[in-house]
Design a protein around this motif. Structure first.
Motif, PDB file in Angstrom:
ATOM      1  N   ASP A 358     -44.942  -6.987  19.855  1.00  0.00           N
ATOM      2  CA  ASP A 358     -44.297  -7.290  21.139  1.00  0.00           C
ATOM      3  C   ASP A 358     -45.348  -7.411  22.240  1.00  0.00           C
ATOM      4  O   ASP A 358     -45.264  -8.288  23.107  1.00  0.00           O
ATOM      5  CB  ASP A 358     -43.287  -6.207  21.504  1.00  0.00           C
ATOM      6  CG  ASP A 358     -42.110  -6.164  20.533  1.00  0.00           C
ATOM      7  OD1 ASP A 358     -41.845  -7.218  19.896  1.00  0.00           O
ATOM      8  OD2 ASP A 358     -41.488  -5.106  20.405  1.00  0.00           O
ATOM      9  N   GLN A 359     -46.331  -6.507  22.214  1.00  0.00           N
ATOM     10  CA  GLN A 359     -47.384  -6.549  23.225  1.00  0.00           C
ATOM     11  C   GLN A 359     -48.220  -7.816  23.076  1.00  0.00           C
ATOM     12  O   GLN A 359     -48.601  -8.437  24.075  1.00  0.00           O
ATOM     13  CB  GLN A 359     -48.269  -5.312  23.095  1.00  0.00           C
ATOM     14  CG  GLN A 359     -47.531  -4.014  23.377  1.00  0.00           C
ATOM     15  CD  GLN A 359     -48.386  -2.793  23.081  1.00  0.00           C
ATOM     16  OE1 GLN A 359     -49.575  -2.911  22.829  1.00  0.00           O
ATOM     17  NE2 GLN A 359     -47.761  -1.630  23.108  1.00  0.00           N
ATOM     18  N   LEU A 360     -48.498  -8.199  21.836  1.00  0.00           N
ATOM     19  CA  LEU A 360     -49.253  -9.426  21.628  1.00  0.00           C
ATOM     20  C   LEU A 360     -48.445 -10.632  22.090  1.00  0.00           C
ATOM     21  O   LEU A 360     -48.998 -11.570  22.685  1.00  0.00           O
ATOM     22  CB  LEU A 360     -49.609  -9.571  20.148  1.00  0.00           C
ATOM     23  CG  LEU A 360     -50.438 -10.806  19.776  1.00  0.00           C
ATOM     24  CD1 LEU A 360     -51.767 -10.804  20.522  1.00  0.00           C
ATOM     25  CD2 LEU A 360     -50.676 -10.864  18.278  1.00  0.00           C
ATOM     26  N   HIS A 361     -47.148 -10.609  21.812  1.00  0.00           N
ATOM     27  CA  HIS A 361     -46.283 -11.698  22.269  1.00  0.00           C
ATOM     28  C   HIS A 361     -46.306 -11.790  23.794  1.00  0.00           C
ATOM     29  O   HIS A 361     -46.382 -12.900  24.365  1.00  0.00           O
ATOM     30  CB  HIS A 361     -44.856 -11.463  21.772  1.00  0.00           C
ATOM     31  CG  HIS A 361     -43.875 -12.495  22.256  1.00  0.00           C
ATOM     32  ND1 HIS A 361     -43.857 -13.787  21.777  1.00  0.00           N
ATOM     33  CD2 HIS A 361     -42.891 -12.416  23.202  1.00  0.00           C
ATOM     34  CE1 HIS A 361     -42.902 -14.467  22.394  1.00  0.00           C
ATOM     35  NE2 HIS A 361     -42.306 -13.655  23.259  1.00  0.00           N
ATOM     36  N   GLN A 362     -46.272 -10.639  24.458  1.00  0.00           N
ATOM     37  CA  GLN A 362     -46.334 -10.634  25.921  1.00  0.00           C
ATOM     38  C   GLN A 362     -47.673 -11.191  26.406  1.00  0.00           C
ATOM     39  O   GLN A 362     -47.732 -11.953  27.381  1.00  0.00           O
ATOM     40  CB  GLN A 362     -46.133  -9.211  26.435  1.00  0.00           C
ATOM     41  CG  GLN A 362     -46.064  -9.108  27.952  1.00  0.00           C
ATOM     42  CD  GLN A 362     -45.869  -7.683  28.408  1.00  0.00           C
ATOM     43  OE1 GLN A 362     -46.210  -6.741  27.702  1.00  0.00           O
ATOM     44  NE2 GLN A 362     -45.326  -7.510  29.599  1.00  0.00           N
ATOM     45  N   HIS A 363     -48.737 -10.825  25.706  1.00  0.00           N
ATOM     46  CA  HIS A 363     -50.061 -11.324  26.065  1.00  0.00           C
ATOM     47  C   HIS A 363     -50.102 -12.841  25.941  1.00  0.00           C
ATOM     48  O   HIS A 363     -50.651 -13.535  26.829  1.00  0.00           O
ATOM     49  CB  HIS A 363     -51.103 -10.689  25.141  1.00  0.00           C
ATOM     50  CG  HIS A 363     -52.493 -11.163  25.365  1.00  0.00           C
ATOM     51  ND1 HIS A 363     -53.308 -10.664  26.345  1.00  0.00           N
ATOM     52  CD2 HIS A 363     -53.228 -12.123  24.730  1.00  0.00           C
ATOM     53  CE1 HIS A 363     -54.475 -11.275  26.319  1.00  0.00           C
ATOM     54  NE2 HIS A 363     -54.453 -12.166  25.335  1.00  0.00           N
TER      55      HIS A 363
END
Length: 619
Positions: A358-363
């Motif tokens: 999820d954090q990578l997707h946000q990035h």
């Protein structure tokens, strides 16, 4: 006479009649293939068979067998000893043993290349009978009895030459097949291995991982995938050159292989990135122990260009079946964990955890938004003045970048500049900032400068001086009015190249300032490397003027500027007390909220200038 190639052929005579053997010896002993020279003539060996004389086309060694079984044993022994027969004359009738056809069939089972002449009377088997028993073959001829001497000689000559030619062709074919096998193996190795390190490449890694995961489904044994990135590789590659970088990659490859051994597979995944499959963990060991061993091995000292270096590494780990059951999912999750390790300061290892994706997707969403901001021209510049210590004169304005997002509003630079540098988008953004700042400065009084911050990434292509020169020409701004601000990190990343480009900028007439001075490790050494025009003291020292150590640094920076004859700017001035203290120490410029906050370009003229003079009081 010219010599021809000499063969020593073994010829087998198979006949139950001893007189036939004598007849063959007489035939071959009395018919020369050509007349020899007088000095070479030997009455005891007219054909030159025994001496292998020049001018002969063959040398024959005769062996006799009186029954088929005896012939079979002779051929078997000859083949085993590596001295096979070239030709056999086989009688059709050999009572009381097996006949000629049966004998020939047995001989070919032992030596299929043996050339055979069946000697038969007119009343014996026909050619059709022979074909039925032996099949069609080019290794068989029939000689009718009573035979003619010349016919026997011609058959012997032709068939032994044919045998020799076939044998040579077979050897050449074998050699070609071996060569093809070797080349095929080389091509397969090249297709599956990295040329620099000899490690498995991405293709072989994926094949091995797929096989390991299939075994995992049966055995339930864990399979770990590790993605490893060298933290300082780019610095070494840029400062020492690609040969040193290649040497480092080879050394690290050997160390990783030594740690993993036979318990998995090490692959070079590209550049300075390695991938490891750990699929055979011995009892008593855990994945963490391998991770520690890998990091220790990587960080061991290595000599490059004769000097010692150490590198650290970031690791991302995903473990099947918990973190994925197919290759692509497992590799993706390991890569996500690696991204987290890099984001947490590098030189660490992180296992994949739910939520990381999820954090990578946000990035990635932020990266897409940033690219859209460039296309949609969502950036704007705000300006903060740099003034004289008595607050009576504005020397220049620092251009400060802002992102005006249509939904999120004004986004501060510390939220998107690191991402822009990571994705290299800062190069195009920085060029826009430079061009727009110069355009805005052209609307100000002619003696007011503009300061533009430049990222280390903008130095990497080596074209910054060319870009600055183009912008100055396009906008018409005097080079002396432009000030480029850099941080020490620029010189750390691209030391020699950056210094060369900075010198080119100074030759254009552009001023160079070292920002955040006093916070780096090598600031003083860089003052000897490059003649900066200005030192900008980091705001952290101003905020801690009540501390003796901070005040000592403030005084040192001010005195350093005086000694070197360069300007010094105190950033972050927010109070009258801070202003008075830095002025007393001798700083030549002031910047901070006490005099003015950053404002949009459209408000600079009305805020700081009137038709006659500049404002001389804080905003």
């Amino acid at each position: 006479m010219l010599a021809t190639k000499t063969y020593s052929h073994r010829v087998l005579i198979v006949d139950d009649n001893p007189s036939i053997h004598d007849d063959f010896m007489k035939v071959f002993g009395e018919q020369p293939t050509e007349l020899p020279d007088l000095e070479d003539f030997d009455p005891d060996d007219p054909m030159g068979f025994e001496n292998g004389a020049e001018g002969t086309t063959s040398a024959l060694r005769f062996v006799s067998a009186h029954q088929g079984q005896e012939a079979i044993e002779l051929v078997r022994t000859a083949s085993q000893n590596g001295d096979p027969f070239s030709l056999a004359f086989v009688d059709m009738r050999m009572p009381p043993g097996m006949d000629g056809l049966e004998t020939v069939a047995k001989l070919w089972e032992i030596d299929p290349e043996l050339q055979i002449v069946i000697c038969t009377a007119y009343s014996d088997h026909s050619w059709e009978d022979a074909i039925k028993v032996l099949g069609r073959t080019h290794n068989l001829l029939i000689l009718k009895k009573p035979f003619d001497d010349v016919e026997v000689l011609q058959m012997a000559e032709a068939l032994t030459c044919k045998w020799a030619a076939s044998r040579e062709a077979g050897i050449k074919q074998w050699q070609l097949e071996e060569l093809v096998r070797e080349r095929t193996a080389e091509l397969e190795r090249a297709a599956l291995h990295d040329a620099l390190t000899g490690l498995a490449n991405r293709l072989k890694f994926n094949d091995r991982l797929a096989a390991s995961l299939r075994s995992c489904q049966v055995s339930s044994e864990p399979v770990a995938v590790m993605i490893i990135d060298l933290d300082e590789f780019k610095y070494i590659n840029d400062t020492l050159g690609h040969p040193a970088g290649d040497d480092l990659i080879r050394v690290i490859a050997q160390r990783l292989t030594s740690v993993i051994g036979t318990h998995g597979l090490v692959a070079r995944y590209g550049g300075d990135e390695f991938a490891i499959i750990l699929d055979s963990i011995p009892k008593g060991r855990c994945i963490e122990s391998y991770i520690n061993a890998l990091q220790e091995a990587i960080s061991e000292q290595v000599f490059l260009e004769g000097s010692p270096y150490r590198v650290s590494s970031s690791l991302g780990i995903a473990v099947a079946p918990g973190d994925g059951t197919d290759s692509s999912e497992l590799i993706c999750n390991a890569d996500i964990a690696l991204y987290r390790a890099k984001g947490e300061g590098r030189d660490c290892a992180r296992f994949f955890e739910p939520g990381m994706d999820d954090q990578l997707h946000q990035h990635r969403q932020w990266e897409l938004m940033l690219r859209e901001a460039i296309e949609m021209n969502q950036f704007q510049l705000h300006y903060q003045p740099l003034v004289s210590p008595d607050l009576t004169r504005i020397n220049s304005f620092e251009a400060l970048l802002r992102w005006q997002h249509p939904e999120l509003g004004l986004i501060p630079p510390d939220r998107f500049i690191p991402l822009a540098e990571e994705t290299k988008l800062i190069t195009s953004i920085g060029e826009w900032v430079l061009r727009q700042a110069c355009r805005d400065a052209m609307t100000w009084p002619f003696d007011t400068g503009v300061a533009v911050n430049v990222s280390g990434v903008q130095f990497q292509n080596g074209r910054l001086p060319e870009t600055v020169a183009s912008v100055l020409c396009e906008t018409g701004l005097e080079p002396s009015r432009l000030e480029i601000e850099i941080t020490e990190s620029v010189l750390l990343l691209e030391k020699s190249s950056a210094v060369d480009q900075l010198r080119c900028l100074q030759e254009l007439g552009v001023r160079i300032a070292l920002d955040d001075f006093g916070t780096g490790y090598s600031s003083l050494s860089y003052l000897r490397t490059f003649p900066f025009n200005k030192l900008k003291m980091d705001r952290s020292f101003v905020q801690n003027l009540d501390r003796a150590d901070a005040m000592a640094i403030v005084r040192t920076i001010a005195n350093l500027g005086k000694s070197l004859g360069i300007s010094t700017t105190a950033e972050g001035i927010e109070t009258e007390e801070q202003l008075q203290r830095v002025v007393q120490e001798g700083f030549t410029q002031i910047q901070g909220y006490f005099y003015g906050r950053p404002i949009p370009a459209s408000r600079v003229l009305e805020t700081y200038f009137n038709s006659q003079s500049r404002l001389t009081v804080p905003c």
